[in-house]
Design a protein around this motif. Sequence first.
Motif, PDB file in Angstrom:
ATOM      1  N   MET A   2       0.856  -1.167   0.000  1.00  9.78           N
ATOM      2  CA  MET A   2       0.000   0.000   0.000  1.00  9.78           C
ATOM      3  C   MET A   2       0.902   1.230   0.000  1.00  9.78           C
ATOM      4  SD  MET A   2      -2.969   1.167   2.709  1.00  9.78           S
ATOM      5  CE  MET A   2      -3.462  -0.479   3.035  1.00  9.78           C
ATOM      6  N   ASP A   3       0.671   2.150  -0.906  1.00  7.26           N
ATOM      7  CA  ASP A   3       1.510   3.343  -0.942  1.00  7.26           C
ATOM      8  C   ASP A   3       1.063   4.341   0.122  1.00  7.26           C
ATOM      9  OD1 ASP A   3      -0.781   4.424  -1.969  1.00  7.26           O
ATOM     10  OD2 ASP A   3       0.015   4.820  -3.958  1.00  7.26           O
ATOM     11  N   ALA A   4       1.866   5.376   0.294  1.00  7.39           N
ATOM     12  CA  ALA A   4       1.639   6.331   1.391  1.00  7.39           C
ATOM     13  C   ALA A   4       0.323   7.081   1.255  1.00  7.39           C
ATOM     14  CB  ALA A   4       2.803   7.308   1.458  1.00  7.39           C
ATOM     15  N   SER A   5      -0.076   7.420   0.032  1.00  9.81           N
ATOM     16  CA  SER A   5      -1.317   8.179  -0.121  1.00  9.81           C
ATOM     17  C   SER A   5      -2.538   7.342   0.247  1.00  9.81           C
ATOM     18  CB  SER A   5      -1.447   8.706  -1.548  1.00  9.81           C
ATOM     19  OG  SER A   5      -1.540   7.629  -2.459  1.00  9.81           O
ATOM     20  N   LYS A   6      -2.538   6.059  -0.121  1.00  7.67           N
ATOM     21  CA  LYS A   6      -3.659   5.192   0.253  1.00  7.67           C
ATOM     22  C   LYS A   6      -3.661   4.929   1.748  1.00  7.67           C
ATOM     23  CE  LYS A   6      -4.320   2.873  -4.133  1.00  7.67           C
ATOM     24  NZ  LYS A   6      -4.333   1.597  -4.831  1.00  7.67           N
ATOM     25  N   ALA A   7      -2.502   4.782   2.352  1.00 15.15           N
ATOM     26  CA  ALA A   7      -2.421   4.565   3.796  1.00 15.15           C
ATOM     27  C   ALA A   7      -2.958   5.775   4.533  1.00 15.15           C
ATOM     28  CB  ALA A   7      -0.987   4.272   4.204  1.00 15.15           C
ATOM     29  N   ASP A   8      -2.643   6.974   4.042  1.00 14.34           N
ATOM     30  CA  ASP A   8      -3.127   8.183   4.686  1.00 14.34           C
ATOM     31  C   ASP A   8      -4.651   8.286   4.604  1.00 14.34           C
ATOM     32  OD1 ASP A   8      -2.732  10.690   6.042  1.00 14.34           O
ATOM     33  OD2 ASP A   8      -3.297  11.644   4.140  1.00 14.34           O
ATOM     34  N   VAL A   9      -5.218   7.950   3.463  1.00 13.16           N
ATOM     35  CA  VAL A   9      -6.675   7.971   3.312  1.00 13.16           C
ATOM     36  C   VAL A   9      -7.308   6.935   4.235  1.00 13.16           C
ATOM     37  CG1 VAL A   9      -8.562   7.494   1.707  1.00 13.16           C
ATOM     38  CG2 VAL A   9      -6.627   8.866   0.965  1.00 13.16           C
ATOM     39  N   TYR A  10      -6.723   5.748   4.325  1.00 13.94           N
ATOM     40  CA  TYR A  10      -7.225   4.698   5.213  1.00 13.94           C
ATOM     41  C   TYR A  10      -7.187   5.166   6.665  1.00 13.94           C
ATOM     42  CZ  TYR A  10      -7.359   0.257   7.709  1.00 13.94           C
ATOM     43  OH  TYR A  10      -7.675  -0.745   8.572  1.00 13.94           O
ATOM     44  N   ASN A  11      -6.084   5.754   7.093  1.00 15.07           N
ATOM     45  CA  ASN A  11      -5.960   6.230   8.476  1.00 15.07           C
ATOM     46  C   ASN A  11      -6.973   7.331   8.769  1.00 15.07           C
ATOM     47  OD1 ASN A  11      -3.872   4.472   8.840  1.00 15.07           O
ATOM     48  ND2 ASN A  11      -2.265   6.015   8.626  1.00 15.07           N
ATOM     49  N   ARG A  12      -7.161   8.244   7.838  1.00 16.03           N
ATOM     50  CA  ARG A  12      -8.142   9.308   8.035  1.00 16.03           C
ATOM     51  C   ARG A  12      -9.556   8.760   8.082  1.00 16.03           C
ATOM     52  NH1 ARG A  12      -6.777  13.792   3.777  1.00 16.03           N
ATOM     53  NH2 ARG A  12      -8.696  14.630   4.633  1.00 16.03           N
TER      54      ARG A  12
ATOM     55  N   HIS B  89      -8.576   7.243  25.610  1.00 15.62           N
ATOM     56  CA  HIS B  89      -9.052   7.291  24.239  1.00 15.62           C
ATOM     57  C   HIS B  89      -8.015   6.634  23.335  1.00 15.62           C
ATOM     58  CE1 HIS B  89      -6.746  10.993  24.775  1.00 15.62           C
ATOM     59  NE2 HIS B  89      -6.416  10.870  23.504  1.00 15.62           N
ATOM     60  N   ALA B  90      -8.486   6.159  22.214  1.00  9.91           N
ATOM     61  CA  ALA B  90      -7.614   5.457  21.273  1.00  9.91           C
ATOM     62  C   ALA B  90      -6.678   6.450  20.585  1.00  9.91           C
ATOM     63  CB  ALA B  90      -8.446   4.736  20.234  1.00  9.91           C
ATOM     64  N   LYS B  91      -5.428   6.033  20.416  1.00  9.36           N
ATOM     65  CA  LYS B  91      -4.451   6.904  19.763  1.00  9.36           C
ATOM     66  C   LYS B  91      -3.991   6.337  18.432  1.00  9.36           C
ATOM     67  CE  LYS B  91      -2.825   9.065  23.922  1.00  9.36           C
ATOM     68  NZ  LYS B  91      -1.745   9.705  24.589  1.00  9.36           N
ATOM     69  N   SER B  92      -3.746   5.047  18.370  1.00 10.96           N
ATOM     70  CA  SER B  92      -3.273   4.460  17.114  1.00 10.96           C
ATOM     71  C   SER B  92      -4.459   4.006  16.268  1.00 10.96           C
ATOM     72  CB  SER B  92      -2.349   3.278  17.385  1.00 10.96           C
ATOM     73  OG  SER B  92      -3.094   2.174  17.856  1.00 10.96           O
ATOM     74  N   ILE B  93      -4.202   3.749  15.008  1.00 10.22           N
ATOM     75  CA  ILE B  93      -5.246   3.295  14.087  1.00 10.22           C
ATOM     76  C   ILE B  93      -5.770   1.929  14.523  1.00 10.22           C
ATOM     77  CG2 ILE B  93      -5.676   2.585  11.704  1.00 10.22           C
ATOM     78  CD1 ILE B  93      -5.609   5.603  12.184  1.00 10.22           C
ATOM     79  N   ALA B  94      -4.890   1.051  14.980  1.00  6.47           N
ATOM     80  CA  ALA B  94      -5.330  -0.277  15.436  1.00  6.47           C
ATOM     81  C   ALA B  94      -6.281  -0.155  16.626  1.00  6.47           C
ATOM     82  CB  ALA B  94      -4.123  -1.133  15.798  1.00  6.47           C
TER      83      ALA B  94
END
Length: 72
Positions: free
Chosen positions: A1-11, A32-37
């Motif tokens: 997964m490239d960086a742009s797709k990872a950023d969209v997924y995280n957002r 509160h949750a901090k990481s994406i996981a």
Amino acid sequence: MDASKADVYNRYISAVYWSITTMKIVGYCGLHAKSIAEKFFVVMHMVLNLGLTAYLIGNMTNLVVEGSCHTM
């Protein structure tokens, strides 16, 4: 997964986490949750709890309706 797709997924996960937390009114104070996981886990946990609550309330309502039908 490239960086742009990872950023969209995280957002996206962050946005879903925020909206479900707001709807469930569990609050933002303290822990509160901090990481994406963590956010993904919390979202899944709240959705499953919401489904379980709806199922239980539906069954209790059904028992009340069936009970009132038998008493008439």
